[in-house]
Design an enzyme around this catalytic site. Structure first.
Site, PDB file in Angstrom:
ATOM      1  CG  HIS A  77     -19.515   8.322   1.145  1.00 47.64           C
ATOM      2  ND1 HIS A  77     -20.124   8.085   2.511  1.00 47.64           N
ATOM      3  CD2 HIS A  77     -20.626   8.076   0.285  1.00 47.64           C
ATOM      4  CE1 HIS A  77     -21.326   7.852   2.359  1.00 47.64           C
ATOM      5  NE2 HIS A  77     -21.684   7.721   1.019  1.00 47.64           N
ATOM      6  CG  ASN A 150     -25.109   5.431   3.974  1.00 51.51           C
ATOM      7  OD1 ASN A 150     -23.706   5.515   3.547  1.00 51.51           O
ATOM      8  ND2 ASN A 150     -26.016   5.812   2.945  1.00 51.51           N
ATOM      9  CG  HIS A 341     -17.304  -2.791  -5.892  1.00 54.33           C
ATOM     10  ND1 HIS A 341     -18.787  -3.189  -5.929  1.00 54.33           N
ATOM     11  CD2 HIS A 341     -16.977  -2.903  -7.391  1.00 54.33           C
ATOM     12  CE1 HIS A 341     -19.047  -3.315  -7.357  1.00 54.33           C
ATOM     13  NE2 HIS A 341     -17.785  -3.225  -8.313  1.00 54.33           N
ATOM     14  CE1 TYR A 364     -21.042   1.947  -4.880  1.00 56.27           C
ATOM     15  CE2 TYR A 364     -19.494   2.447  -3.510  1.00 56.27           C
ATOM     16  CZ  TYR A 364     -20.837   2.575  -3.760  1.00 56.27           C
ATOM     17  OH  TYR A 364     -21.773   2.983  -2.901  1.00 56.27           O
TER      18      TYR A 364
HETATM   19 FE1  HDE Z   1     -22.054   4.895  -2.722  1.00 55.19          FE
HETATM   20  N1  HDE Z   1     -20.461   5.682  -3.799  1.00 55.19           N
HETATM   21  N2  HDE Z   1     -23.251   5.062  -4.299  1.00 55.19           N
HETATM   22  N3  HDE Z   1     -23.926   4.549  -1.428  1.00 55.19           N
HETATM   23  N4  HDE Z   1     -20.979   4.960  -0.989  1.00 55.19           N
HETATM   24  C1  HDE Z   1     -19.270   5.758  -3.299  1.00 55.19           C
HETATM   25  O1  HDE Z   1     -17.352   4.922  -4.249  1.00 55.19           O
HETATM   26  C2  HDE Z   1     -22.980   5.240  -5.594  1.00 55.19           C
HETATM   27  C3  HDE Z   1     -25.159   4.177  -1.805  1.00 55.19           C
HETATM   28  C4  HDE Z   1     -21.398   4.478   0.190  1.00 55.19           C
HETATM   29  O2  HDE Z   1     -15.609   4.532   2.702  1.00 55.19           O
HETATM   30  C5  HDE Z   1     -18.254   5.911  -4.395  1.00 55.19           C
HETATM   31  O3  HDE Z   1     -15.198   4.736  -4.155  1.00 55.19           O
HETATM   32  C6  HDE Z   1     -24.106   4.978  -6.303  1.00 55.19           C
HETATM   33  C7  HDE Z   1     -25.935   3.894  -0.894  1.00 55.19           C
HETATM   34  C8  HDE Z   1     -20.353   4.557   1.093  1.00 55.19           C
HETATM   35  O4  HDE Z   1     -14.720   4.594   0.730  1.00 55.19           O
HETATM   36  C9  HDE Z   1     -19.164   5.939  -5.641  1.00 55.19           C
HETATM   37  C10 HDE Z   1     -25.118   5.088  -5.610  1.00 55.19           C
HETATM   38  C11 HDE Z   1     -25.078   3.593   0.282  1.00 55.19           C
HETATM   39  C12 HDE Z   1     -19.370   4.855   0.405  1.00 55.19           C
HETATM   40  C13 HDE Z   1     -20.622   5.526  -5.062  1.00 55.19           C
HETATM   41  C14 HDE Z   1     -24.910   5.148  -4.067  1.00 55.19           C
HETATM   42  C15 HDE Z   1     -23.892   4.093  -0.204  1.00 55.19           C
HETATM   43  C16 HDE Z   1     -19.913   5.035  -1.112  1.00 55.19           C
HETATM   44  C17 HDE Z   1     -17.462   7.170  -4.031  1.00 55.19           C
HETATM   45  C18 HDE Z   1     -26.476   5.009  -6.301  1.00 55.19           C
HETATM   46  C19 HDE Z   1     -25.561   3.158   1.378  1.00 55.19           C
HETATM   47  C20 HDE Z   1     -17.966   5.388   1.178  1.00 55.19           C
HETATM   48  C21 HDE Z   1     -16.158   6.671  -3.821  1.00 55.19           C
HETATM   49  C22 HDE Z   1     -26.955   3.778  -6.879  1.00 55.19           C
HETATM   50  C23 HDE Z   1     -25.972   1.609   1.316  1.00 55.19           C
HETATM   51  C24 HDE Z   1     -16.994   4.251   0.806  1.00 55.19           C
HETATM   52  C25 HDE Z   1     -16.203   5.266  -3.998  1.00 55.19           C
HETATM   53  C26 HDE Z   1     -15.657   4.599   1.349  1.00 55.19           C
HETATM   54  C27 HDE Z   1     -18.908   5.648  -2.005  1.00 55.19           C
HETATM   55  C28 HDE Z   1     -21.762   5.519  -5.984  1.00 55.19           C
HETATM   56  C29 HDE Z   1     -25.437   4.943  -3.167  1.00 55.19           C
HETATM   57  C30 HDE Z   1     -22.753   4.047   0.543  1.00 55.19           C
HETATM   58  C31 HDE Z   1     -19.172   7.046  -6.602  1.00 55.19           C
HETATM   59  C32 HDE Z   1     -23.715   5.373  -7.943  1.00 55.19           C
HETATM   60  C33 HDE Z   1     -27.484   3.249  -1.180  1.00 55.19           C
HETATM   61  C34 HDE Z   1     -20.253   4.221   2.515  1.00 55.19           C
HETATM   62  O5  HDE Z   1     -18.981   4.915  -6.370  1.00 55.19           O
END
Ligand code: HDE
Length: 720
Positions: A77, A150, A341, A364
């Site tokens: 993202h 999402n 988060h 997060y």
């Molecule tokens: Fe994320 N995801 N994600 N994700 N995600 C990040 O956090 C992660 C997942 C989502 O505009 C990171 O600050 C793991 C689902 C959005 O700043 C990180 C898993 C959904 C955003 C991270 C998921 C999301 C992130 C990268 C599986 C939809 C952007 C930078 C367990 C429900 C937020 C950050 C923004 C961002 C980890 C799965 C949505 C790395 C480990 C499912 C919208 O922490």
């Protein structure tokens, strides 16, 4: 009660404690120590042509700061755009949750929303085929609540432990860092072909949902099942939905690729300009509530993030709306530094045991530590809650708060016992006391083993045009692969979704559809789990869910739509102006496009200002095209290849095109004219395909509101 000295918590404005570090407009230029600068054009040298002196602290400070301006981009993202706004509650949720911001209709909570693509780097294009992030930070009076969702309601994997694999597979390949912001490469599809649980989300990602027309025209989903908990400590399951007031609309794949070249900031610009012009984006906020007693009544597991709850089974109840009404002042300080988060919850909102959600709860904060560089990232203005913060956490890199006093522990007497713990009745967060009595196992629940029935439901629910787009998306993505066996494995998997889909994709790839059973099991590494959780055959009663298709979305407005008016010297001023005024009155934005900037001379001699030239404008950046009357103008434009291309592209991308009087001659030279007008089809049919000859502005407005005439693809044999 003693309090810590705290920075102003007005998240809406970036104001520092002690000094004014705001924009500095109208102030003298200074160093970071506040020393006024006398000359910012020349470094300090030994003589006019001499070497630069190490003593020049002003130069050193400026360059050093510059050298450290970049921070690591988000691991996923990375490319995003955000805005401030508010959430206003319309229906009280007090029956289900004690969350304060969901109690009294009319309550407004400030928010910051950030939208993003997943795979691309910070500088990549907005129009990549990808899932979009839809993250909202609610600055509630009880603390920050982040809904980090999402624009599709399901996810590729069921367990957080697979996330690094998924992301490694989709990101550019590690040996050559290609391709950027694209899933059409071997490693991604290799992973997918070995991970049957990904198939439902893959269907969404191959659909037009992955190519939004605007961030303002996409839905948002919390994805996981969460819990609401009320004052009596009773809990229900809840899924969250954002529904855009302008409807859900997408562009065509050919168009998306071209937009990426013409304006890689297309979505960012669209969001920014909509807010700057007062066309504030709005979403209705909805919930699907499931009573605890109904946890097991579905033919899928509520905890499985690869499943959605069809709206026909549990309707979405609208409880409020979000309005984005203010652009950030500073992209880095706000959009880049905001730290979301899913674990930022408030009392009354709690987690389910979805294993994907549980893994996210760790990830997060961890990522912010390396991205923002300090455990004090919550003190960055955009991340500060409006609720006061009092605790015994101290120090660390870049600490802003100046905590006073002797006491930094609990319990204490030196600080008069402060800060105190809050009882539940005082808003203290108490986790929902769900009973858990289990053995430690490293396994997956049988109830997660149905990988295909909702993928089939999604496909069956699409309109004919949407299905065609999905077939073409698979043909494109798999066509880009270099390893034939991966292609074949994916097609084998598609047979489990829909046989016709698999056959059509296979035909486009020039391969045979192979036996799915064989396919799914062959080439899977011995230690690969997927074969152990092969699909369970579930036959859901629901065969079609209308909410999954974009065909029936809201199509009642042309607000903020971009309309191109192609003109040259000799244009009929009345024909041009009447339509322009009508479109603008309906909320659209028009641009007059000609061969050169400056002015064109209308038939009556009046000068008309040109907004863009064919060099800087592009058909793919507009929603519709108008060709005004004026014999000379039409004739000049017929000699302008860019004008013909412009119309042809709008035609190919199934957009509304209207021509008035002589404007129709211009149309005749294009594919649109040839296919429709010259085949002497009845006028009614032109209209049905979005080609309007000498029709009034109301009819054109209706046609634009229809968004696209996908029927044209089949009828006129064009592929958008
Ligand atoms: Fe994320 N995801 N994600 N994700 N995600 C990040 O956090 C992660 C997942 C989502 O505009 C990171 O600050 C793991 C689902 C959005 O700043 C990180 C898993 C959904 C955003 C991270 C998921 C999301 C992130 C990268 C599986 C939809 C952007 C930078 C367990 C429900 C937020 C950050 C923004 C961002 C980890 C799965 C949505 C790395 C480990 C499912 C919208 O922490």
């Amino acid at each position: 009660m003693r309090t810590t000295k705290k920075a102003e918590t007005d998240n809406t404005k970036t104001v520092d404690l002690a000094q004014n570090t705001e924009s500095g407009q109208g102030e003298f230029l200074t160093t970071n120590q506040g020393l006024r600068i006398n000359d910012d054009q020349n470094s300090l040298k030994a003589g006019e042509r001499g070497a630069t002196l190490l003593e020049d602290f002003q130069l050193r400070e400026k360059i050093t700061h510059f050298d450290h301006e970049r921070i690591p981009e988000r691991i996923v993202h990375a490319r995003g755009s955000g805005a401030h706004g508010y959430f206003e509650l319309s229906e009280s949720m007090s029956q289900y949750t004690k969350a304060k911001f969901l109690q009294t209709p009319g309550t407004r909570t400030p928010v910051f929303a950030r939208f993003s693509t997943v795979a691309g780097s910070r500088g990549s294009s907005d129009l990549a085929r990808d899932v979009r992030g839809f993250a909202v930070k609610f600055y509630t009076e009880e603390g920050n609540y982040d809904l980090v969702g999402n624009n599709v309601p399901v996810f590729f994997i069921q367990d957080a432990i697979k996330f690094p694999d998924l992301i490694h597979a989709v990101k550019p390949e590690p040996n050559n860092e290609m391709p950027q912001a694209a899933s059409a490469h071997d490693t991604f599809w290799d992973f997918v072909s070995l991970t049957p649980e990904s198939m439902h989300t893959i269907m969404w990602a191959m659909s037009d949902r992955a190519l939004p027309r605007s961030l303002r025209m996409m839905e948002g989903f919390g994805v996981h099942t969460f819990r609401f908990v009320n004052e009596n400590n009773e809990s229900v399951f809840v899924k969250f939905h954002w529904k855009p007031v302008l409807g859900v609309h997408s562009v065509a794949w050919d168009e998306a690729q071209k937009i990426s070249g013409k304006d890689s900031d297309f979505h960012r610009r669209d969001l920014w300009e909509a807010i700057e012009t007062g066309n504030f984006p709005e979403w209705n906020f909805g919930v699907q509530i499931v009573e605890e007693k109904d946890e097991f009544k579905f033919d899928f597991d509520l905890l499985d993030p690869t499943k959605l709850i069809p709206e026909e089974i549990v309707p979405v109840q609208i409880i409020g709306k979000m309005v984005l009404n203010r652009n950030p002042e500073n992209f880095f300080a706000e959009t880049e530094q905001i730290a979301f988060h899913p674990g930022h919850v408030v009392s009354g909102i709690d987690f389910s045991n979805d294993p994907l959600l549980q893994g996210r709860l760790f990830s997060y904060t961890d990522t912010q530590l390396s991205r923002l560089g300090s455990p004090n990232f919550h003190e960055i203005p955009i991340n500060r809650p409006i609720a006061p913060v009092h605790n015994n956490q101290r120090d660390g890199h870049m600490r802003q708060t100046i905590n006073e006093g002797q006491s930094s522990y609990h319990p204490n007497t030196t600080g008069g016992g402060c800060p105190f713990q809050a009882k539940a009745a005082e808003g203290g967060f108490v986790s929902y006391n769900e009973q858990i009595d289990a053995r430690k196992v490293r396994t997956r629940s049988q109830s997660f083993f149905d990988h295909f029935s909702q993928a089939t439901l999604f496909f069956n629910s699409q309109s004919e045009a949407e299905k065609n787009h999905i077939v073409n998306a698979f043909r494109f993505e798999l066509g880009k692969l270099e390893t034939a066996s991966i292609r074949e494995r994916v097609v084998g998997m598609l047979t489990k979704v829909d046989k016709e889909l698999a056959a059509r994709v296979a035909e486009g790839l020039g391969i045979q559809v192979s036996q799915p059973e064989q396919d799914l099991n062959q080439n899977i590494p011995a230690d690969g789990d997927p074969k152990d959780y092969q699909s369970l055959n579930v036959h859901p009663e629901l065969k079609i869910s209308k909410a999954l298709s974009m065909a029936g979305t809201v199509k009642d407005s042309i607000k903020t739509r971009q309309i191109a008016i192609l003109a040259a010297d000799g244009v009929d001023e009345n024909s041009l102006n009447a339509m322009k005024k009508a479109l603008e009155a309906a909320g659209a934005q028009t641009k007059i496009i000609a061969s050169h900037l400056g002015f064109i001379a209308a038939e009556n001699g009046n000068q008309i200002i040109v907004d863009q030239s064919f060099l800087t404008a592009a058909s793919v950046l507009f929603d519709a095209v108008y060709l005004p009357d004026g014999a000379k103008s039409a004739s000049l434009l017929t000699d302008e290849p860019d004008a013909i291309d412009f119309i042809n592209e709008a035609f190919k991308h199934c957009k509304a095109i209207a021509a008035d009087g002589a404007g129709a001659y211009l149309l005749d030279l294009t594919a649109a004219g040839n296919k429709i007008r010259n085949e002497n089809k009845a006028e009614k049919e032109h209209m049905a395909y979005g080609i309007l000859l000498n029709r009034n502005s109301k009819e054109f407005i209706n046609a634009i509101a229809n968004h696209r005439f996908w029927e044209r693809e089949k009828a006129c044999n064009v592929l958008a």
